[in-house]
Design a protein around this motif. Structure first.
Motif, PDB file in Angstrom:
ATOM      1  N   LYS A 120       0.843  -1.213   0.000  1.00 46.36           N
ATOM      2  CA  LYS A 120       0.000   0.000   0.000  1.00 46.36           C
ATOM      3  C   LYS A 120       0.871   1.253   0.000  1.00 46.36           C
ATOM      4  CE  LYS A 120      -4.413  -0.953   2.217  1.00 46.36           C
ATOM      5  NZ  LYS A 120      -5.075  -0.915   3.507  1.00 46.36           N
ATOM      6  N   LEU A 121       1.974   1.152   0.763  1.00 44.59           N
ATOM      7  CA  LEU A 121       2.900   2.284   0.856  1.00 44.59           C
ATOM      8  C   LEU A 121       3.615   2.488  -0.485  1.00 44.59           C
ATOM      9  CD1 LEU A 121       4.132   4.444   2.633  1.00 44.59           C
ATOM     10  CD2 LEU A 121       5.726   2.765   3.534  1.00 44.59           C
ATOM     11  N   VAL A 122       3.993   1.378  -1.129  1.00 45.07           N
ATOM     12  CA  VAL A 122       4.647   1.473  -2.440  1.00 45.07           C
ATOM     13  C   VAL A 122       3.723   2.227  -3.398  1.00 45.07           C
ATOM     14  CG1 VAL A 122       5.398   0.161  -4.475  1.00 45.07           C
ATOM     15  CG2 VAL A 122       6.007  -0.656  -2.184  1.00 45.07           C
ATOM     16  N   ALA A 123       2.450   1.806  -3.439  1.00 48.15           N
ATOM     17  CA  ALA A 123       1.497   2.431  -4.374  1.00 48.15           C
ATOM     18  C   ALA A 123       1.343   3.921  -4.072  1.00 48.15           C
ATOM     19  CB  ALA A 123       0.153   1.722  -4.266  1.00 48.15           C
ATOM     20  N   ALA A 124       1.204   4.260  -2.772  1.00 54.05           N
ATOM     21  CA  ALA A 124       0.991   5.673  -2.415  1.00 54.05           C
ATOM     22  C   ALA A 124       2.216   6.520  -2.735  1.00 54.05           C
ATOM     23  CB  ALA A 124       0.643   5.775  -0.933  1.00 54.05           C
ATOM     24  N   ILE A 125       3.410   6.001  -2.436  1.00 57.55           N
ATOM     25  CA  ILE A 125       4.634   6.778  -2.690  1.00 57.55           C
ATOM     26  C   ILE A 125       4.827   7.000  -4.195  1.00 57.55           C
ATOM     27  CG2 ILE A 125       7.193   6.583  -2.622  1.00 57.55           C
ATOM     28  CD1 ILE A 125       6.105   7.500   0.024  1.00 57.55           C
ATOM     29  N   LEU A 126       4.555   5.952  -4.982  1.00 61.28           N
ATOM     30  CA  LEU A 126       4.723   6.109  -6.435  1.00 61.28           C
ATOM     31  C   LEU A 126       3.709   7.105  -6.995  1.00 61.28           C
ATOM     32  CD1 LEU A 126       5.518   2.488  -7.700  1.00 61.28           C
ATOM     33  CD2 LEU A 126       7.080   4.347  -7.136  1.00 61.28           C
ATOM     34  N   ARG A 127       2.477   7.035  -6.486  1.00 64.34           N
ATOM     35  CA  ARG A 127       1.464   7.983  -6.982  1.00 64.34           C
ATOM     36  C   ARG A 127       1.792   9.413  -6.552  1.00 64.34           C
ATOM     37  NH1 ARG A 127      -4.473   5.879  -6.118  1.00 64.34           N
ATOM     38  NH2 ARG A 127      -4.935   7.603  -7.506  1.00 64.34           N
ATOM     39  N   LEU A 128       2.307   9.546  -5.331  1.00 55.84           N
ATOM     40  CA  LEU A 128       2.703  10.891  -4.873  1.00 55.84           C
ATOM     41  C   LEU A 128       3.867  11.425  -5.708  1.00 55.84           C
ATOM     42  CD1 LEU A 128       2.610  10.839  -0.971  1.00 55.84           C
ATOM     43  CD2 LEU A 128       1.407  12.417  -2.445  1.00 55.84           C
ATOM     44  N   ALA A 129       4.870  10.551  -5.939  1.00 57.71           N
ATOM     45  CA  ALA A 129       6.056  10.983  -6.698  1.00 57.71           C
ATOM     46  C   ALA A 129       5.680  11.369  -8.125  1.00 57.71           C
ATOM     47  CB  ALA A 129       7.112   9.878  -6.702  1.00 57.71           C
ATOM     48  N   PHE A 136       8.615  15.579 -11.985  1.00 61.33           N
ATOM     49  CA  PHE A 136       9.740  14.857 -12.572  1.00 61.33           C
ATOM     50  C   PHE A 136       9.439  14.595 -14.041  1.00 61.33           C
ATOM     51  CE2 PHE A 136       9.822  13.287  -8.055  1.00 61.33           C
ATOM     52  CZ  PHE A 136      10.876  14.110  -7.677  1.00 61.33           C
ATOM     53  N   ARG A 137      10.520  14.619 -14.840  1.00 59.47           N
ATOM     54  CA  ARG A 137      10.284  14.473 -16.286  1.00 59.47           C
ATOM     55  C   ARG A 137       9.920  13.046 -16.668  1.00 59.47           C
ATOM     56  NH1 ARG A 137      15.136  17.933 -18.258  1.00 59.47           N
ATOM     57  NH2 ARG A 137      14.415  19.972 -17.589  1.00 59.47           N
ATOM     58  N   ARG A 145      13.689   4.362  -7.107  1.00 57.41           N
ATOM     59  CA  ARG A 145      13.767   5.531  -7.992  1.00 57.41           C
ATOM     60  C   ARG A 145      13.101   6.737  -7.307  1.00 57.41           C
ATOM     61  NH1 ARG A 145      16.012   7.905 -11.667  1.00 57.41           N
ATOM     62  NH2 ARG A 145      14.938   8.937 -13.363  1.00 57.41           N
ATOM     63  N   ALA A 146      11.970   6.485  -6.651  1.00 59.06           N
ATOM     64  CA  ALA A 146      11.274   7.580  -5.948  1.00 59.06           C
ATOM     65  C   ALA A 146      12.181   8.174  -4.877  1.00 59.06           C
ATOM     66  CB  ALA A 146       9.978   7.073  -5.328  1.00 59.06           C
ATOM     67  N   VAL A 147      12.847   7.295  -4.108  1.00 61.55           N
ATOM     68  CA  VAL A 147      13.729   7.779  -3.036  1.00 61.55           C
ATOM     69  C   VAL A 147      14.904   8.553  -3.641  1.00 61.55           C
ATOM     70  CG1 VAL A 147      15.221   7.099  -1.113  1.00 61.55           C
ATOM     71  CG2 VAL A 147      13.052   5.906  -1.468  1.00 61.55           C
ATOM     72  N   ALA A 148      15.458   8.018  -4.761  1.00 61.30           N
ATOM     73  CA  ALA A 148      16.597   8.694  -5.390  1.00 61.30           C
ATOM     74  C   ALA A 148      16.190  10.084  -5.892  1.00 61.30           C
ATOM     75  CB  ALA A 148      17.125   7.842  -6.544  1.00 61.30           C
ATOM     76  N   LEU A 149      15.020  10.178  -6.511  1.00 60.23           N
ATOM     77  CA  LEU A 149      14.592  11.469  -7.080  1.00 60.23           C
ATOM     78  C   LEU A 149      14.144  12.459  -6.010  1.00 60.23           C
ATOM     79  CD1 LEU A 149      12.604  10.290 -10.234  1.00 60.23           C
ATOM     80  CD2 LEU A 149      14.647  11.705 -10.254  1.00 60.23           C
ATOM     81  N   LEU A 150      13.418  11.936  -5.017  1.00 55.81           N
ATOM     82  CA  LEU A 150      12.880  12.831  -3.977  1.00 55.81           C
ATOM     83  C   LEU A 150      13.956  13.233  -2.975  1.00 55.81           C
ATOM     84  CD1 LEU A 150       9.618  10.828  -3.233  1.00 55.81           C
ATOM     85  CD2 LEU A 150       9.658  13.141  -4.135  1.00 55.81           C
TER      86      LEU A 150
END
Ligand SMILES: [Fe+2]
Length: 354
Positions: A120-129, A136-137, A145-150
């Motif tokens: 659930k957390l994976v889905a929410a973080i990806l949707r937020l990112a 992000f382009r 990838r989300a952690v690296a970009l954010l």
């Protein structure tokens, strides 16, 4: 109220009722450019609501199955927590995120690993990112990838905020606290707090987003723990121009903000989150700590914009010195409105625990 809508197409009766309602709402708020601008925003929202949801303005019948409050005043937040309370249980994933945040040796990979364990957390973080909050382009398709970009701090705060909202469950027991209004209020407060913090030049503004998500945890605990007390508080707050804060101080002797501070402190959360919750209705703390001050202002603005809990017809006090200290003016507020409203709705869709 000259500052409200001047359009002649408004229904005169509803317009008058909305003006009266807004006047009462802001009766403790004082006067300034920002307050006048907030009144205009509030009027637009209240007028629309009076047309679309007129029932919201009718007196709510008291549920028959609720016993009157026994009038037992706890000695303070600690004493209240010793009674039979509904305290959200701390999810393991929240504890693990906390550990990673407070360990200076932890890496982005450690955080991504924790996020990966919770679908659930994976889905929410990806949707937020991938949301409008970040531009992000490329599409962000993995937690790493989300952690690296954010960045580590932003990603950990977002994960913390996401899991925090899931603490507040819908309960069939009580109708006093409307949980969807509560979720939306938390998100609105978090988004507005983050925008004010950016405007004020703070770095790592995600901590303010999390502060907004958690600031009313004490209110949730009071209202979910004792339905008789919750009804008494909302009755008290809807008469004699009392705010909910006045009702708590008069009936309980302490407010939900200090209770929230105690709960968050007991969870060993960062000090900034403890102060944000404990100080959001306390000008002394809010003046000396930016986290408390920004949440104090964001909470007021969120409620003025219609992201309120529907528990009181008075917004309470906004400390002018505090919002001026963050450089927040009526112009900067007007500029942030469209973006803020879009973000609140988008994040609500993403994080809605329902
Ligand atoms: Fe509050």
């Amino acid at each position: 109220m000259q500052e409200v809508e001047q359009t002649s197409t408004l229904n005169p009766q509803i317009k008058d009722a909305a003006i009266k309602y807004v006047r009462k709402l802001f009766s403790q708020a004082g006067d300034s450019d920002l307050i006048r601008t907030l009144k205009k925003e509030s009027f637009k929202h209240i007028y629309k609501k009076m047309i679309v949801e007129p029932d919201e303005f009718l007196p709510q019948p008291r549920p028959a199955d609720v016993a009157p409050w026994d009038g037992m005043r706890p000695e303070g937040p600690r004493d209240f927590l010793k009674s039979k309370v509904v305290l959200p249980s701390l999810p393991q994933v929240l504890v693990e995120i906390q550990k990673v945040i407070s360990d200076p040796d932890s890496s982005a990979d450690d955080l991504a690993e924790i996020i990966n364990k919770d679908p659930k957390l994976v889905a929410a973080i990806l949707r937020l990112a991938n949301s409008a909050m970040y531009s992000f382009r490329t599409e962000v398709d993995t937690p790493s990838r989300a952690v690296a970009l954010l960045g580590f701090k932003q990603a950990s705060s977002l994960a913390l905020g996401t899991v925090s909202l899931s603490l507040f469950k819908r309960s069939s027991e009580t109708q006093v606290l409307n949980i969807e209004k509560f979720w939306k209020h938390c998100i609105a407060c978090g988004v507005i707090a983050q925008e004010i913090a950016k405007e004020a030049g703070y770095k790592d503004t995600e901590r303010f987003f999390v502060g907004g998500m958690l600031h009313d945890i004490g209110l949730y605990v009071v209202f979910e723990s004792n339905r008789s007390l919750a009804l008494e508080l909302s009755d008290y707050a809807s008469k004699d121009d009392n705010s909910l804060y006045d009702a708590e101080l008069d009936l309980l002797g302490f407010d939900h903000a200090s209770l929230g501070g105690v709960i968050i402190k007991d969870w060993n959360f960062p000090k900034s989150l403890v102060l944000a919750a404990a100080g959001h209705h306390n000008p002394m703390i809010a003046k000396s700590d930016p986290d408390a001050g920004i949440i104090h202002v964001a909470d007021f603005i969120a409620r003025a914009m219609g992201y309120d809990l529907g528990l009181s017809s008075v917004l309470g006090v906004l400390d002018h010195e505090i919002y001026e200290s963050f450089g927040l003016t009526s112009e900067s507020f007007v500029n942030m409105i469209p973006e803020v409203q879009k973000l609140i709705e988008e994040i609500f869709e993403i994080l809605n625990p329902a």
